[in-house]
Design a protein around this motif. Structure first.
Motif, PDB file in Angstrom:
ATOM      1  N   GLY A 246      38.056  41.009  24.872  1.00  0.00           N
ATOM      2  CA  GLY A 246      38.361  41.777  25.806  1.00  0.00           C
ATOM      3  C   GLY A 246      37.411  42.492  26.747  1.00  0.00           C
ATOM      4  N   ASN A 247      36.089  42.137  26.505  1.00  0.00           N
ATOM      5  CA  ASN A 247      34.994  42.449  27.419  1.00  0.00           C
ATOM      6  C   ASN A 247      35.024  41.517  28.226  1.00  0.00           C
TER       7      ASN A 247
ATOM      8  N   ALA B 294      35.803  40.085  33.735  1.00  0.00           N
ATOM      9  CA  ALA B 294      36.303  39.208  35.068  1.00  0.00           C
ATOM     10  C   ALA B 294      37.392  39.897  35.822  1.00  0.00           C
ATOM     11  N   ASN B 295      38.002  40.972  35.435  1.00  0.00           N
ATOM     12  CA  ASN B 295      39.007  41.686  36.150  1.00  0.00           C
ATOM     13  C   ASN B 295      38.188  42.691  37.359  1.00  0.00           C
TER      14      ASN B 295
ATOM     15  N   LEU C  50      42.771  35.967  46.719  1.00  0.00           N
ATOM     16  CA  LEU C  50      42.317  37.119  45.904  1.00  0.00           C
ATOM     17  C   LEU C  50      43.363  38.169  45.618  1.00  0.00           C
ATOM     18  N   ALA C  51      44.205  38.401  46.777  1.00  0.00           N
ATOM     19  CA  ALA C  51      45.210  39.492  46.638  1.00  0.00           C
ATOM     20  C   ALA C  51      46.123  39.324  45.389  1.00  0.00           C
ATOM     21  N   TRP C  52      46.692  37.883  45.229  1.00  0.00           N
ATOM     22  CA  TRP C  52      47.439  37.672  44.160  1.00  0.00           C
ATOM     23  C   TRP C  52      46.752  37.324  42.883  1.00  0.00           C
ATOM     24  N   THR C  53      45.560  36.926  42.777  1.00  0.00           N
ATOM     25  CA  THR C  53      44.682  36.790  41.854  1.00  0.00           C
ATOM     26  C   THR C  53      44.257  38.046  41.017  1.00  0.00           C
ATOM     27  N   THR C  54      44.134  39.151  41.865  1.00  0.00           N
ATOM     28  CA  THR C  54      43.845  40.494  41.324  1.00  0.00           C
ATOM     29  C   THR C  54      45.085  41.065  40.554  1.00  0.00           C
TER      30      THR C  54
END
Length: 268
Positions: free
Chosen positions: A183-184, A189-190, A238-242
């Protein structure tokens, strides 16, 4: 030279909406599906008021969909910055941050292109005529509010700091010891992806170097502008990855909180 945009000067009039023979309709269709599914998932989770914090374990994970958790209905351990919002079913626990994050995404230059083409068909693709007979651009309400994107960027950056804080404190177990698990890794990563998306924003690029007339007089800002410009070229990805990382992070914490599976611990 005659005009190429005035029909009266002899420009060929084509009755077909487009002469393209490729699958031009596929990208806007995928955008409708992707954005639509994400909005449904995020809306359900924001109003669920459950499974957002791993309260039963020694470690603590808080989903970004509920951060910062200002409602009096939040777990006290999840409310790092106080509780002052009423616990109403129609009010998300993160009601202070979610509207600004939504506005930051809605006014994003890439997302404008994506949902203008996908939902408004304005236009659906290059060299494809749109069905609207009148076009006013972003000069009238509500699209006039797109010009506020720069200010939503500032607020989104502050919220990213909060998400960073959440990721850092998640390494401290409830008994005060250090520990980390899968989880960390997901939380960190997020957060990294969120910062990359925020830094790749067109407004960020403009703020750093948009008003400079002589780059040679501002070498540090010029260097930063160059790095942000590289990121800016990946803004769409990055817009879709996030969007994916936010959903994955939230779903993982929901699953651990609900007891669907345990968090594999690496330390502690």
């Amino acid at each position: 030279m005659s005009s190429t945009t005035d029909a009266s000067t002899g420009r060929a009039q084509i009755s077909e909406r487009t002469l393209r023979t490729d699958r031009w309709w596929l990208p806007p269709l995928l955008n409708v599906a992707g954005l639509g599914l994400w909005v449904i998932y995020a809306t359900v989770r924001a109003f669920m008021h459950a499974y957002y914090f791993t309260n039963e374990q020694n470690y603590s994970y808080l989903t970004p969909f509920y951060s910062p958790c200002f409602s009096v209905g939040c777990y006290p351990e999840a409310s790092h910055f106080g509780q002052f919002l009423p616990d109403w079913w129609w009010l998300p626990y993160a009601a202070i941050s979610l509207p600004f994050l939504l506005l930051f995404r809605l006014t994003c230059y890439y997302y404008r292109k994506a949902y203008y083409r996908a939902f408004y068909l304005s236009p659906p693709a290059c060299a494809v005529a749109e069905p609207h007979k009148k076009y006013t651009g972003e000069t009238r309400f509500p699209l006039l509010a797109q010009n506020l994107h720069r200010y939503f960027f500032y607020i989104a950056a502050l919220i990213s700091l909060v998400n960073t804080y959440d990721a850092v404190v998640a390494f401290i177990n409830k008994d005060g010891s250090f520990g980390f698990g899968l989880g960390n890794i997901i939380l960190v990563a997020n957060v990294v992806l969120l910062w990359l998306y925020t830094a790749s924003c067109h407004s960020c690029r403009s703020i750093i170097g948009g008003r400079l007339n002589h780059f040679s007089k501002h070498p540090l800002r010029y260097k930063l502008w160059g790095q942000v410009s590289i990121l800016n070229g990946k803004h769409m990805q990055l817009a879709w990855t996030t969007l994916a990382s936010l959903a994955i992070t939230d779903f993982y914490i929901m699953a651990v909180s609900a007891g669907w599976w345990g968090d594999p611990r690496i330390v502690g």
